[in-house]
Design an enzyme around this catalytic site. Structure first.
Site: not given
Ligand SMILES: CC[C@H](C(=O)O)C(=O)SCCNC(=O)CCNC(=O)[C@H](O)C(C)(C)COP(=O)(O)OP(=O)(O)OC[C@H]1O[C@@H](n2cnc3c(N)ncnc32)[C@H](O)[C@@H]1OP(=O)(O)O
Ligand code: CO
Length: 149
Positions: A8, A87, A136
Site C-alpha cells: 500500500h 509512506h 513500512e
Molecule cells: C501501523 C498501521 C498502518 C499500517 O500500514 O499497518 C500504518 O502505516 S500507520 C502509519 C503511521 N505510523 C508511522 O508513521 C510510524 C512511523 N513514523 C514515525 O515514527 C514518525 O512519523 C517519524 C519518525 C517518521 C517522523 O516523526 P516526526 O513527524 O515527529 O518528524 P521528525 O521531525 O522526527 O522527522 C525527522 C525527519 O524525517 C522527516 N519526515 C517525517 N515524516 C516523514 C515522511 N513521512 N516521509 C519522509 N520524511 C519524513 C522530517 O521532515 C524530518 O526531516 P528534516 O529534514 O529533519 O526536517
Molecule cells: Co501503512
C-alpha cells in the site's frame, strides 16, 4: 532479503471523510473500505482499492488520519496541512529476517515490530536512511501463496 509486492501507499490526511469524497468523486475509486481505528498506532485507517486489487494482491491507498494527541502523523500534517504521500509499504516473506537485514545495514528501525492494519507484523524504517522515503515493511498474510509461486 527479497523485495515483495508494494502492498500500500500510505496517504496522510486531516480528514478521511474528505479524502473518501475525493477518491470516490474525483478519482472514481470503486472499492472504498470501511474506516477503522487503530488506537495503538494512533491512526484512523481507510483502505481504497486501486484497479487490479483482488482482495489479497495488488496495491491499496491507505488513508491515515491522526487519532489521539500522540499520533505519529501530527508532525507530518503540521508540515503538510493538506496531507499527502506519507509512506510506502512493501511485503516480505519473513518479518524477522527482514528486520535483521535492515539492522545489519545500519538502517534505523522505528520502534518494535507490531501488528499492522492488515493484521500481520510490520515495522518502519527511518526516511533519512531510506532515500527520504518513510518505509513500512509488512509480512505477507499467511496462506497468501505469493512466496510459493
Ligand atoms: C501501523 C498501521 C498502518 C499500517 O500500514 O499497518 C500504518 O502505516 S500507520 C502509519 C503511521 N505510523 C508511522 O508513521 C510510524 C512511523 N513514523 C514515525 O515514527 C514518525 O512519523 C517519524 C519518525 C517518521 C517522523 O516523526 P516526526 O513527524 O515527529 O518528524 P521528525 O521531525 O522526527 O522527522 C525527522 C525527519 O524525517 C522527516 N519526515 C517525517 N515524516 C516523514 C515522511 N513521512 N516521509 C519522509 N520524511 C519524513 C522530517 O521532515 C524530518 O526531516 P528534516 O529534514 O529533519 O526536517
Ligand atoms: Co501503512
Amino acid at each position: 532479503m527479497k523485495l515483495g509486492r508494494l502492498n500500500h501507499i500510505g496517504v496522510a490526511t486531516p480528514s478521511i471523510e474528505e479524502s473518501i469524497h475525493y477518491y470516490r468523486d474525483v478519482m472514481g475509486a470503486i472499492n472504498i473500505r470501511e474506516p477503522f481505528d487503530m488506537e495503538e498506532q494512533g491512526v484512523k485507517v481507510c483502505f481504497v482499492d486501486t484497479p487490479g486489487y483482488d482482495g489479497t494482491s495488488g496495491t491499496q491507498i491507505e488513508l491515515i488520519e491522526p487519532l489521539g494527541a500522540d499520533s505519529p502523523i501530527h508532525g507530518f500534517l503540521a508540515k503538510n496541512p493538506a496531507g499527502g504521500q506519507h509512506h510506502l509499504c512493501y511485503e516480505v516473506e519473513d518479518i524477522d529476517d527482514a528486520r535483521k537485514w535492515f539492522e545489519e545495514l545500519g538502517k534505523r528501525i522505528l520502534g518494535p515490530t507490531r501488528i499492522g492494519a492488515h493484521g500481520t507484523p510490520i515495522f518502519f524504517l527511518h526516511p533519512k536512511d531510506m532515500m527520504g522515503q518513510l518505509t513500512e515493511i509488512m509480512q505477507t498474510p499467511e496462506g497468501d501463496g505469493y512466496w510459493s509461486n
